[in-house]
Design an enzyme around this catalytic site. Structure first.
Site, PDB file in Angstrom:
ATOM      1  CB  CYS A   1     -40.446  19.972   7.810  1.00  0.00           C
ATOM      2  SG  CYS A   1     -41.527  18.850   6.871  1.00  0.00           S
TER       3      CYS A   1
ATOM      4  CG  ASP B   1     -38.094  12.003   6.790  1.00  0.00           C
ATOM      5  OD1 ASP B   1     -38.058  13.220   7.020  1.00  0.00           O
ATOM      6  OD2 ASP B   1     -39.128  11.379   6.516  1.00  0.00           O
TER       7      ASP B   1
END
Ligand code: RUB
Length: 323
Positions: free
Chosen positions: A132, A201
């Protein structure tokens, strides 16, 4: 360096939803910037109306993406500054603006500090894999490179959002030798990898890490190949509500991001599923690098208790106000 320009709340909310603004840290700073701008522009002199309006827009921003805990954490942190009585709107605005600016600079400092701590874990000759596009994880690589450490990187493509393209641009701009691979090539190359470093996250009280879909498969492959697995996460990505047994919601986005509608229409028995995050259990994680230092994932509770400073009472929304 990471400052996000203030924008109107609805604009920011839309950009977070559509992922024009993305990445847990950036989302948090953008939301706080938007709240600050909204507060500064509040026209009435009625403190009750001001409180109500700030709670309304805070809730709107919190509802934009469900997984990145940095978003509600950041909003709760700044909204806490409004939990006292104010004699005037301007006094409230001043206090709120101070809290927002303090959050934004603390967030920028945290990323920098994580970079310093993380860079110490990267050695000459290392091959590092990242997944990512995490500014915290990338900061570790950038600072190691600036410290003169010689290493190379595997960066994944990251279907369906292609965040890997952002990552390889950053690495390339700093002259870091990088191999760009499709997500499914991770296990094929893992034998060559010494360390994996990813962002987060959310971090649960039990040390499990929620990050971009595919992270948990990468952790399994790293475990099998005995490559170290590091997570770079600011303390405001730790999820206090998990202490109460709450799960972190995993966002599932529209299937059309995976399978274009024009094809999907011709395949009536096929549904494209698109979860965008997954959970990596603590036993596959060697270290979580925070701005307070590198910790084993089992110490997540200490971060929530000592650095986030949350109390159980903070979990409730009082009188419709988000505290
Ligand atoms: C982004 C993602 C990142 C974390 C951490 O997902 O999973 O790894 O948010 O990023 P998306 P950072 O692209 O769906 O937002 O370290 O920049 O906060």
């Amino acid at each position: 360096m990471y400052y996000v320009q203030p924008m109107l709340v609805t604009d920011t909310a839309e950009k977070i939803k559509t992922m024009e603004i993305r990445g847990a840290g950036r989302i948090a700073r953008a939301a706080v910037s938007a709240l600050m701008a909204h507060s500064d522009a509040f026209p009435s002199k009625d403190t009750g109306e001001y409180q109500k309006e700030m709670s309304r827009v805070a809730a709107l921003l919190i509802g934009t993406r469900p997984t990145a805990v940095s978003l509600p954490n950041a909003i709760h942190l700044v909204m806490r500054s409004l939990s006292v009585e104010f004699t005037s709107v301007s006094a409230a605005q001043e206090r709120f603006s101070g809290a927002c600016q303090a959050f934004i600079s603390a967030s920028e400092r945290a990323v920098h500090r994580i970079g310093q701590v993380g860079a110490r874990h990267i050695r000459d000759g290392d091959v590092v894999l990242t997944h990512c596009n995490s500014e915290a994880a990338l900061e570790c690589l950038l600072q190691a490179n600036r410290n003169g450490v010689s290493f190379s990187v595997f960066a994944t493509e990251v279907r369906p959002g292609n965040q890997g393209l952002l990552t390889i641009k950053v690495l390339n701009d700093d002259g870091i030798p990088t191999s760009y691979i499709v997500d499914s090539a991770v296990r094929y190359f893992m034998k060559q990898v010494d360390k994996v470093i990813v962002g987060a996250d959310a971090v649960s009280v039990n040390g499990a890490v929620v990050n971009k879909i595919g992270t948990s498969q990468i952790a399994l492959a790293a475990h099998e190949a005995r490559a170290r697995f590091l997570v770079a996460a600011e303390t405001y990505k730790f999820a206090p509500r998990t202490i109460l047994g709450e799960y972190i919601e995993i966002e599932e986005r529209d299937g059309s991001e995976v399978l274009p509608e024009i094809i999907a229409k011709t395949l009536p028995y096929v549904t494209a599923r698109n979860p965008v995050f997954d959970v990596t259990p603590a036993e596959y994680i060697d270290l979580i690098i925070t701005e307070e230092g590198a910790i084993p994932p089992q110490m997540a509770y200490i971060i929530i208790r000592d650095y986030l400073g949350w109390e159980i009472g903070d979990f409730q929304e009082r009188e419709g106000r988000i505290l």
